[in-house]
Design a protein around this motif. Sequence first.
Motif, PDB file in Angstrom:
ATOM      1  N   GLN A 255      70.213  27.583  51.800  1.00 12.87           N
ATOM      2  CA  GLN A 255      71.459  28.317  51.554  1.00 12.87           C
ATOM      3  C   GLN A 255      71.655  28.532  50.065  1.00 12.87           C
ATOM      4  O   GLN A 255      72.043  29.621  49.618  1.00 12.87           O
ATOM      5  CB  GLN A 255      72.646  27.549  52.146  1.00 12.87           C
ATOM      6  N   ALA A 256      71.381  27.488  49.296  1.00 15.01           N
ATOM      7  CA  ALA A 256      71.542  27.596  47.845  1.00 15.01           C
ATOM      8  C   ALA A 256      70.573  28.626  47.269  1.00 15.01           C
ATOM      9  O   ALA A 256      70.943  29.432  46.401  1.00 15.01           O
ATOM     10  CB  ALA A 256      71.318  26.235  47.195  1.00 15.01           C
ATOM     11  N   PHE A 257      69.324  28.617  47.748  1.00 11.28           N
ATOM     12  CA  PHE A 257      68.338  29.580  47.258  1.00 11.28           C
ATOM     13  C   PHE A 257      68.743  31.016  47.598  1.00 11.28           C
ATOM     14  O   PHE A 257      68.634  31.925  46.774  1.00 11.28           O
ATOM     15  CB  PHE A 257      66.966  29.282  47.861  1.00 11.28           C
ATOM     16  N   LEU A 258      69.228  31.223  48.822  1.00 10.34           N
ATOM     17  CA  LEU A 258      69.630  32.566  49.228  1.00 10.34           C
ATOM     18  C   LEU A 258      70.826  33.053  48.423  1.00 10.34           C
ATOM     19  O   LEU A 258      70.886  34.220  48.012  1.00 10.34           O
ATOM     20  CB  LEU A 258      69.951  32.589  50.727  1.00 10.34           C
ATOM     21  N   ARG A 259      71.781  32.148  48.175  1.00  9.36           N
ATOM     22  CA  ARG A 259      72.929  32.537  47.349  1.00  9.36           C
ATOM     23  C   ARG A 259      72.474  32.848  45.930  1.00  9.36           C
ATOM     24  O   ARG A 259      72.999  33.761  45.275  1.00  9.36           O
ATOM     25  CB  ARG A 259      73.965  31.411  47.360  1.00  9.36           C
ATOM     26  N   MET A 260      71.511  32.058  45.437  1.00 11.86           N
ATOM     27  CA  MET A 260      70.989  32.297  44.101  1.00 11.86           C
ATOM     28  C   MET A 260      70.349  33.685  44.016  1.00 11.86           C
ATOM     29  O   MET A 260      70.539  34.423  43.041  1.00 11.86           O
ATOM     30  CB  MET A 260      69.958  31.215  43.753  1.00 11.86           C
ATOM     31  N   ALA A 261      69.598  34.069  45.059  1.00 14.91           N
ATOM     32  CA  ALA A 261      68.977  35.386  45.087  1.00 14.91           C
ATOM     33  C   ALA A 261      70.029  36.490  45.132  1.00 14.91           C
ATOM     34  O   ALA A 261      69.879  37.539  44.498  1.00 14.91           O
ATOM     35  CB  ALA A 261      68.053  35.498  46.303  1.00 14.91           C
ATOM     36  N   GLN A 262      71.102  36.248  45.855  1.00  8.19           N
ATOM     37  CA  GLN A 262      72.194  37.220  45.901  1.00  8.19           C
ATOM     38  C   GLN A 262      72.843  37.388  44.528  1.00  8.19           C
ATOM     39  O   GLN A 262      73.177  38.505  44.118  1.00  8.19           O
ATOM     40  CB  GLN A 262      73.247  36.775  46.915  1.00  8.19           C
ATOM     41  N   ARG A 263      73.029  36.287  43.843  1.00  7.74           N
ATOM     42  CA  ARG A 263      73.643  36.351  42.514  1.00  7.74           C
ATOM     43  C   ARG A 263      72.777  37.160  41.553  1.00  7.74           C
ATOM     44  O   ARG A 263      73.291  37.887  40.700  1.00  7.74           O
ATOM     45  CB  ARG A 263      73.845  34.934  41.957  1.00  7.74           C
ATOM     46  N   VAL A 264      71.461  37.024  41.697  1.00 10.56           N
ATOM     47  CA  VAL A 264      70.559  37.827  40.864  1.00 10.56           C
ATOM     48  C   VAL A 264      70.806  39.303  41.114  1.00 10.56           C
ATOM     49  O   VAL A 264      70.933  40.105  40.181  1.00 10.56           O
ATOM     50  CB  VAL A 264      69.083  37.466  41.155  1.00 10.56           C
ATOM     51  N   ASP A 265      70.869  39.691  42.381  1.00 13.77           N
ATOM     52  CA  ASP A 265      71.121  41.102  42.712  1.00 13.77           C
ATOM     53  C   ASP A 265      72.469  41.569  42.192  1.00 13.77           C
ATOM     54  O   ASP A 265      72.611  42.704  41.718  1.00 13.77           O
ATOM     55  CB  ASP A 265      71.054  41.307  44.221  1.00 13.77           C
ATOM     56  N   GLU A 266      73.475  40.720  42.291  1.00 15.37           N
ATOM     57  CA  GLU A 266      74.817  41.106  41.839  1.00 15.37           C
ATOM     58  C   GLU A 266      74.870  41.308  40.334  1.00 15.37           C
ATOM     59  O   GLU A 266      75.717  42.066  39.836  1.00 15.37           O
ATOM     60  CB  GLU A 266      75.825  40.036  42.264  1.00 15.37           C
ATOM     61  N   ARG A 267      73.978  40.656  39.603  1.00 18.56           N
ATOM     62  CA  ARG A 267      73.947  40.815  38.142  1.00 18.56           C
ATOM     63  C   ARG A 267      73.220  42.085  37.724  1.00 18.56           C
ATOM     64  O   ARG A 267      73.279  42.475  36.557  1.00 18.56           O
ATOM     65  CB  ARG A 267      73.250  39.606  37.497  1.00 18.56           C
ATOM     66  N   ASP A 268      72.518  42.719  38.643  1.00 18.77           N
ATOM     67  CA  ASP A 268      71.716  43.897  38.323  1.00 18.77           C
ATOM     68  C   ASP A 268      72.521  45.166  38.598  1.00 18.77           C
ATOM     69  O   ASP A 268      72.700  45.566  39.746  1.00 18.77           O
ATOM     70  CB  ASP A 268      70.442  43.897  39.173  1.00 18.77           C
ATOM     71  N   PRO A 269      73.026  45.834  37.555  1.00 10.51           N
ATOM     72  CA  PRO A 269      73.866  47.019  37.782  1.00 10.51           C
ATOM     73  C   PRO A 269      73.088  48.213  38.336  1.00 10.51           C
ATOM     74  O   PRO A 269      73.672  49.092  38.961  1.00 10.51           O
ATOM     75  CB  PRO A 269      74.412  47.329  36.382  1.00 10.51           C
ATOM     76  N   TYR A 270      71.782  48.234  38.109  1.00 11.37           N
ATOM     77  CA  TYR A 270      70.977  49.371  38.560  1.00 11.37           C
ATOM     78  C   TYR A 270      70.383  49.159  39.952  1.00 11.37           C
ATOM     79  O   TYR A 270      70.116  50.127  40.669  1.00 11.37           O
ATOM     80  CB  TYR A 270      69.821  49.619  37.576  1.00 11.37           C
ATOM     81  N   ASN A 271      70.152  47.927  40.329  1.00 11.67           N
ATOM     82  CA  ASN A 271      69.413  47.641  41.561  1.00 11.67           C
ATOM     83  C   ASN A 271      70.064  46.481  42.318  1.00 11.67           C
ATOM     84  O   ASN A 271      69.453  45.438  42.540  1.00 11.67           O
ATOM     85  CB  ASN A 271      67.966  47.300  41.196  1.00 11.67           C
ATOM     86  N   PRO A 272      71.303  46.644  42.782  1.00 14.80           N
ATOM     87  CA  PRO A 272      72.041  45.539  43.386  1.00 14.80           C
ATOM     88  C   PRO A 272      71.604  45.157  44.800  1.00 14.80           C
ATOM     89  O   PRO A 272      72.064  44.152  45.331  1.00 14.80           O
ATOM     90  CB  PRO A 272      73.487  46.064  43.396  1.00 14.80           C
ATOM     91  N   CYS A 273      70.730  45.946  45.410  1.00 17.65           N
ATOM     92  CA  CYS A 273      70.249  45.630  46.767  1.00 17.65           C
ATOM     93  C   CYS A 273      68.736  45.450  46.781  1.00 17.65           C
ATOM     94  O   CYS A 273      68.079  45.643  47.809  1.00 17.65           O
ATOM     95  CB  CYS A 273      70.653  46.736  47.740  1.00 17.65           C
ATOM     96  N   ALA A 274      68.178  45.046  45.645  1.00 14.07           N
ATOM     97  CA  ALA A 274      66.724  44.934  45.522  1.00 14.07           C
ATOM     98  C   ALA A 274      66.135  44.004  46.579  1.00 14.07           C
ATOM     99  O   ALA A 274      65.139  44.336  47.237  1.00 14.07           O
ATOM    100  CB  ALA A 274      66.349  44.448  44.128  1.00 14.07           C
ATOM    101  N   SER A 275      66.714  42.834  46.756  1.00 16.26           N
ATOM    102  CA  SER A 275      66.149  41.852  47.682  1.00 16.26           C
ATOM    103  C   SER A 275      66.165  42.363  49.118  1.00 16.26           C
ATOM    104  O   SER A 275      65.187  42.187  49.863  1.00 16.26           O
ATOM    105  CB  SER A 275      66.915  40.535  47.587  1.00 16.26           C
ATOM    106  N   LEU A 276      67.249  42.997  49.517  1.00 10.80           N
ATOM    107  CA  LEU A 276      67.339  43.544  50.871  1.00 10.80           C
ATOM    108  C   LEU A 276      66.305  44.640  51.095  1.00 10.80           C
ATOM    109  O   LEU A 276      65.594  44.651  52.100  1.00 10.80           O
ATOM    110  CB  LEU A 276      68.740  44.117  51.100  1.00 10.80           C
ATOM    111  N   GLN A 277      66.235  45.569  50.147  1.00 10.58           N
ATOM    112  CA  GLN A 277      65.345  46.709  50.334  1.00 10.58           C
ATOM    113  C   GLN A 277      63.878  46.300  50.274  1.00 10.58           C
ATOM    114  O   GLN A 277      63.052  46.803  51.040  1.00 10.58           O
ATOM    115  CB  GLN A 277      65.663  47.784  49.288  1.00 10.58           C
ATOM    116  N   VAL A 278      63.549  45.390  49.368  1.00 10.14           N
ATOM    117  CA  VAL A 278      62.169  44.913  49.277  1.00 10.14           C
ATOM    118  C   VAL A 278      61.796  44.166  50.556  1.00 10.14           C
ATOM    119  O   VAL A 278      60.716  44.360  51.122  1.00 10.14           O
ATOM    120  CB  VAL A 278      61.974  44.021  48.035  1.00 10.14           C
TER     121      VAL A 278
END
Length: 468
Positions: A255-278
């Motif tokens: 859970q912590a790792f997944l939230r961490m990955a989400q936070r990375v996406d949220e910090r990316d103004p250009y690619n906020p859904c990178a993890s989902l799309q990849v």
Amino acid sequence: MNPESTLNQLKTALPNGQLPNSFGVYYKNTLVALCHALEDHILQTSNPDPNQQPLVLVTFQEGKWYLQEAERYYDLAQYCRHVAIAALPDSGFINHRTGQLENVSLVHLDTSDDLIQEWNLIVLAPGYTAMVLCYELSEEEYLPQGLPSVDTERKFYGLWTFDSNLVRKSAEILIERIQPYNPELANQLQQQHQQIIGTTSTTIPDLSGVVSRIVTYLQTSQQELITINRQARELRELEGQAKRVSRNINANKLQAFLRMAQRVDERDPYNPCASLQVSALCETIGQLIDLPTVRLRRLRLAGLLHRIGLASAPQEVFTQTPEEMDDATRALWKERAVIGGRLLEAMPEIEIVKNVVTHQLEHWDGSGKPDGQQGEEINIKARILGLVSYFQELTLPRGKRPALSLSEALEKCQQFSGTRFDPQLVESLSTVVRLTEMGLMQLPDRPTQLPNVWLEENSSVNQIKSNG
């Protein structure tokens, strides 16, 4: 493979002799599944206009005709302009109601004809083409075990494709092989073939459904093989490992790792859904190359976690291209996969996923990081992840670099085919892009399954759900 087979004649006819990357050895139940997917597409997208209906050419392997398949073809013939079926005289067609239909032609093969070892399905329609070509392994090729006693363990050289050039050429080859049996029928089939080529489709064909069905059938048939394959013990062990991972999916660390990955996406103004799309596109590529379900599950998770190494990265990582970064930021960017792998070491249960994340930047020619792995030495899931993450990033802007179109991003990937990326995987990506640009499928924007924690926490996902 017999040189007279339709499959081999197609290969010989191609300019470079290169069959599509779907070519391989298939088990019997996977072959049946592929044919059912294409047949279901005809049944579910029927057109009342005879000029828009498909021509279907099919051959059935010796002794492998079943009553339920005969019934299937009775229903199928209702939505086809013509169905030509080649099989042995004792296949049962003569007495079955399918063989009595006006638009069904039977070709009674001679026992000496090598065609009785083939199972082919060719669909020619205005707007789309599709086929499955297969030829059973010879008795010698089954060695050392010999011919299997279980029908579902029979193996075939085969391929499936929507490529119109390949399908039309295969149709010509098969019609030529029918010609000695019934010249009049062969001429009729050739005329219908040419009529279809000259007919404009009245609707834009949507093949996303048949692609989805193919993927579903492939997954289902792979699951069935778990209990019947001679390597069942090993596969069950792999399944057991996957189930253990599934039971831990809501563990605190993951859970912590997944939230961490989400936070990375949220910090990316250009690619906020990178993890989902990849993750989604990785899954699609994995399905097209027939990865087993267990591996697909791990690949999906690796896609969601592939940027976790950027959790503590400075904001410049998300707003600048590597060329624009200072030395310290660029060094961190280059080490992102290794950093992500080290983070995931805290959870031994997902060690395989950790390894995929760690090796996503290995290169096909051995010039990548961290270990300089080369070619097929690189795990297939890491190869897929590396290609897809690079492609996906190019489709969105970053710093001074504008977003590229799908075809432009694909061209960039193709420039690295054979050096950075696995050429066969680049070809698979090319198939997805072509189908997407033709409007025959939609580029996936989220994987088929997501952990609950991701759905609860990620506002971007909720936005996607509400829009579509």
